[in-house]
Design a protein around this motif. Structure first.
Motif, PDB file in Angstrom:
ATOM      1  N   MET A  90       0.846  -1.198   0.000  1.00  0.00           N
ATOM      2  CA  MET A  90       0.000   0.000   0.000  1.00  0.00           C
ATOM      3  C   MET A  90       0.883   1.251   0.000  1.00  0.00           C
ATOM      4  N   THR A  91       0.612   2.167  -0.898  1.00  0.00           N
ATOM      5  CA  THR A  91       1.326   3.434  -0.936  1.00  0.00           C
ATOM      6  C   THR A  91       0.600   4.437  -0.041  1.00  0.00           C
ATOM      7  N   LEU A  92       1.325   4.981   0.906  1.00  0.00           N
ATOM      8  CA  LEU A  92       0.733   5.926   1.853  1.00  0.00           C
ATOM      9  C   LEU A  92       1.137   7.342   1.491  1.00  0.00           C
ATOM     10  N   PRO A  93       0.255   8.315   1.713  1.00  0.00           N
ATOM     11  CA  PRO A  93       0.600   9.714   1.405  1.00  0.00           C
ATOM     12  C   PRO A  93       1.645  10.242   2.377  1.00  0.00           C
ATOM     13  N   ASP A  94       2.394  11.240   1.950  1.00  0.00           N
ATOM     14  CA  ASP A  94       3.401  11.855   2.811  1.00  0.00           C
ATOM     15  C   ASP A  94       2.776  12.847   3.787  1.00  0.00           C
ATOM     16  N   THR A  95       1.614  13.371   3.428  1.00  0.00           N
ATOM     17  CA  THR A  95       0.943  14.341   4.293  1.00  0.00           C
ATOM     18  C   THR A  95      -0.477  13.862   4.573  1.00  0.00           C
ATOM     19  N   MET A  96      -1.110  14.551   5.515  1.00  0.00           N
ATOM     20  CA  MET A  96      -2.468  14.163   5.899  1.00  0.00           C
ATOM     21  C   MET A  96      -3.232  15.386   6.373  1.00  0.00           C
ATOM     22  N   ARG A  97      -4.526  15.229   6.480  1.00  0.00           N
ATOM     23  CA  ARG A  97      -5.374  16.258   7.081  1.00  0.00           C
ATOM     24  C   ARG A  97      -5.424  16.020   8.583  1.00  0.00           C
ATOM     25  N   ALA A  98      -5.360  17.099   9.342  1.00  0.00           N
ATOM     26  CA  ALA A  98      -5.345  16.966  10.802  1.00  0.00           C
ATOM     27  C   ALA A  98      -5.829  18.260  11.434  1.00  0.00           C
ATOM     28  N   MET A  99      -6.444  18.121  12.624  1.00  0.00           N
ATOM     29  CA  MET A  99      -6.763  19.288  13.450  1.00  0.00           C
ATOM     30  C   MET A  99      -5.686  19.370  14.514  1.00  0.00           C
ATOM     31  N   VAL A 100      -4.894  20.438  14.460  1.00  0.00           N
ATOM     32  CA  VAL A 100      -3.700  20.554  15.290  1.00  0.00           C
ATOM     33  C   VAL A 100      -3.914  21.621  16.351  1.00  0.00           C
ATOM     34  N   THR A 101      -3.742  21.250  17.606  1.00  0.00           N
ATOM     35  CA  THR A 101      -3.882  22.193  18.717  1.00  0.00           C
ATOM     36  C   THR A 101      -2.533  22.869  18.951  1.00  0.00           C
ATOM     37  N   MET A 102      -2.539  24.195  18.912  1.00  0.00           N
ATOM     38  CA  MET A 102      -1.285  24.959  18.956  1.00  0.00           C
ATOM     39  C   MET A 102      -0.899  25.413  20.355  1.00  0.00           C
ATOM     40  N   GLY A 103      -1.836  25.342  21.310  1.00  0.00           N
ATOM     41  CA  GLY A 103      -1.534  25.772  22.671  1.00  0.00           C
ATOM     42  C   GLY A 103      -2.789  25.744  23.520  1.00  0.00           C
ATOM     43  N   HIS A 104      -2.645  26.099  24.799  1.00  0.00           N
ATOM     44  CA  HIS A 104      -3.799  26.178  25.683  1.00  0.00           C
ATOM     45  C   HIS A 104      -4.664  27.369  25.294  1.00  0.00           C
ATOM     46  N   GLY A 105      -5.975  27.205  25.397  1.00  0.00           N
ATOM     47  CA  GLY A 105      -6.877  28.311  25.110  1.00  0.00           C
ATOM     48  C   GLY A 105      -8.190  27.833  24.543  1.00  0.00           C
ATOM     49  N   GLY A 106      -8.866  28.722  23.832  1.00  0.00           N
ATOM     50  CA  GLY A 106     -10.165  28.426  23.262  1.00  0.00           C
ATOM     51  C   GLY A 106     -10.066  27.646  21.967  1.00  0.00           C
ATOM     52  N   PRO A 107     -11.215  27.460  21.291  1.00  0.00           N
ATOM     53  CA  PRO A 107     -11.237  26.668  20.052  1.00  0.00           C
ATOM     54  C   PRO A 107     -10.320  27.210  18.961  1.00  0.00           C
ATOM     55  N   GLU A 108     -10.011  28.518  19.023  1.00  0.00           N
ATOM     56  CA  GLU A 108      -9.142  29.089  17.995  1.00  0.00           C
ATOM     57  C   GLU A 108      -7.746  28.457  18.001  1.00  0.00           C
ATOM     58  N   GLN A 109      -7.402  27.775  19.093  1.00  0.00           N
ATOM     59  CA  GLN A 109      -6.105  27.100  19.154  1.00  0.00           C
ATOM     60  C   GLN A 109      -6.064  25.839  18.304  1.00  0.00           C
ATOM     61  N   MET A 110      -7.228  25.359  17.878  1.00  0.00           N
ATOM     62  CA  MET A 110      -7.284  24.181  17.008  1.00  0.00           C
ATOM     63  C   MET A 110      -7.269  24.648  15.554  1.00  0.00           C
ATOM     64  N   VAL A 111      -6.222  24.291  14.835  1.00  0.00           N
ATOM     65  CA  VAL A 111      -5.992  24.782  13.476  1.00  0.00           C
ATOM     66  C   VAL A 111      -6.122  23.618  12.492  1.00  0.00           C
ATOM     67  N   TRP A 112      -6.939  23.811  11.467  1.00  0.00           N
ATOM     68  CA  TRP A 112      -7.145  22.781  10.450  1.00  0.00           C
ATOM     69  C   TRP A 112      -6.014  22.819   9.445  1.00  0.00           C
ATOM     70  N   ARG A 113      -5.344  21.670   9.263  1.00  0.00           N
ATOM     71  CA  ARG A 113      -4.236  21.572   8.316  1.00  0.00           C
ATOM     72  C   ARG A 113      -4.512  20.449   7.313  1.00  0.00           C
ATOM     73  N   THR A 114      -4.237  20.718   6.070  1.00  0.00           N
ATOM     74  CA  THR A 114      -4.395  19.697   5.023  1.00  0.00           C
ATOM     75  C   THR A 114      -3.048  19.171   4.544  1.00  0.00           C
ATOM     76  N   ASP A 115      -1.963  19.687   5.141  1.00  0.00           N
ATOM     77  CA  ASP A 115      -0.621  19.332   4.685  1.00  0.00           C
ATOM     78  C   ASP A 115       0.282  18.896   5.836  1.00  0.00           C
ATOM     79  N   TRP A 116      -0.329  18.349   6.903  1.00  0.00           N
ATOM     80  CA  TRP A 116       0.459  17.970   8.070  1.00  0.00           C
ATOM     81  C   TRP A 116       1.242  16.686   7.775  1.00  0.00           C
ATOM     82  N   PRO A 117       2.505  16.609   8.177  1.00  0.00           N
ATOM     83  CA  PRO A 117       3.291  15.406   7.867  1.00  0.00           C
ATOM     84  C   PRO A 117       2.667  14.144   8.470  1.00  0.00           C
ATOM     85  N   ARG A 118       2.526  13.133   7.632  1.00  0.00           N
ATOM     86  CA  ARG A 118       2.021  11.859   8.138  1.00  0.00           C
ATOM     87  C   ARG A 118       3.114  11.202   8.973  1.00  0.00           C
ATOM     88  N   PRO A 119       2.776  10.698  10.171  1.00  0.00           N
ATOM     89  CA  PRO A 119       3.803  10.069  11.007  1.00  0.00           C
ATOM     90  C   PRO A 119       4.173   8.688  10.498  1.00  0.00           C
TER      91      PRO A 119
END
Length: 360
Positions: free
Chosen positions: A1-30
């Motif tokens: 199976m060929t896996l993508p190098d990137t993925m979609r993810a909701m990334v939390t950048m720090g403590h705080g409100g919902p604005e700290q959750m950032v939608w990314r479509t190019d996050w590195p796949r682990p």
């Protein structure tokens, strides 16, 4: 199976409100390291733990109810649930269900293709009983709010069930917390268990798991949610917070209170415990600070237990219960992962019964 190098993810950048959750479509796949597996996430459940960690609610400086908003008293260096700061950016999401698509060194390749749910507790492999060394999936490491996630192979528990990914994603956090509480309180068929907040994820799990043990169960829930709670099989359902709880219970003798609510109503919960009764707690949704008359504690021979890091056998037992059809999910709603902000807002409003799940 060929896996993508990137993925979609909701990334939390720090403590705080919902604005700290950032939608990314190019996050590195682990990539899975030694002893790890890579899981393509099919669904991931929402829990108070995710919101409380983001908002900093676990900080001792915060004394208010959980709300889903950032707490001004909690700074970026305040500890998380375990007493130490977590690293950002962080992909949260504890309740991942999905399929293993790759394995790291030391893991049997035959596991590729297995459908799994998470055992969220990251234990010290040299001393699994050391609860001080435990971490949590989606807190001390990245979790399931993404298309792919890496977890230790021992934490990826294979499950054989006709339930959907969304339904299976309701179990890991809520049901393990509930079963851990019942284990700490040594609940048996001889008990009558009172469950405040029975319409929530943990509350609903407590109802089912206490009934599975043969106990009599009395659920407290908002009147509008009684129909959903009734599906879980409690012996009685009362209003969420009767003005006179003792009067509403009548002749019932409560031997165990299993609580994740706390808050101002808490003294009434303690007052209805019979002599020798047990109170077990794994949350404080309505507020962490409560008033206790110590005379009630010692004159009535009560036992209080807290429950966070569950015993190692809890999750394997839950897998058995799921596969045997002894417990069932209560799925309230599903949202696309990119709508996690809206999903968490709905979760925080507590108008639903059961669990809310996001789909990558």
């Amino acid at each position: 199976m060929t896996l993508p190098d990137t993925m979609r993810a909701m990334v939390t950048m720090g403590h705080g409100g919902p604005e700290q959750m950032v939608w990314r479509t190019d996050w590195p796949r682990p990539d899975p390291g030694p002893g790890d597996v890579l899981v393509r996430v099919g669904a991931c459940g929402l829990n108070n733990t995710d919101i409380n960690t983001r908002t900093g609610w676990y900080s001792p400086a915060v004394v208010t109810a959980t709300s889903g908003s950032g707490h001004d008293a909690a700074g970026a260096e305040e500890p998380s649930w375990g007493g130490a700061p977590i690293a950002f950016p962080r992909i949260q999401g504890a309740d991942a269900c999905g399929c293993i698509v790759a394995v790291g060194d030391g893991v049997d390749p035959a596991r590729i293709g297995q459908r799994v749910i998470t055992d969220n507790w990251l234990r010290d492999p040299t001393d699994p009983s050391n609860k001080d060394a435990a971490g949590y999936f989606g807190s001390e490491c990245d979790g399931g709010f993404a298309e792919y996630t890496v977890m230790r192979a021992v934490n990826a528990l294979a499950v054989d069930s006709p339930l959907s990914d969304a339904e299976l994603a309701t179990f890991s956090c809520s049901y393990s917390a509930a079963e851990g509480m019942l284990c700490r309180a040594n609940v048996t068929a001889a008990d009558t268990v009172l469950v405040p907040g029975a319409s929530g994820g943990v509350g609903g799990a407590l109802v089912q798991l206490a009934k599975r043990r043969g106990a009599r169960v009395i659920a407290l829930a908002s009147d509008s949610k009684h129909a959903e709670v009734a599906q879980l099989g409690p012996d009685r359902i009362l209003s969420r917070a009767p003005d006179d709880l003792r009067g509403a219970l009548g002749s019932e003798k409560i031997s165990v209170v299993a609580d994740v609510v706390g808050g101002p109503y808490w003294p009434q919960l303690i007052d209805v415990l019979e002599r020798g009764g047990r109170y077990t707690c794994a949350g404080a949704i309505a507020g962490p600070l409560v008033t206790l008359d110590l005379r009630t504690l010692y004159l009535r021979d009560l036992t209080f237990t807290g429950s966070t890091v569950i015993d190692a056998q809890v999750m394997p037992n839950l897998i058995r219960y799921i596969e045997a059809g002894e417990i069932k999910p209560l799925l309230a709603a599903t949202y696309p992962l990119e709508q996690l902000h809206a999903a968490q807002a709905a979760f925080a409003e507590k108008r639903h019964a059961g669990n809310i799940v996001v789909i990558p």
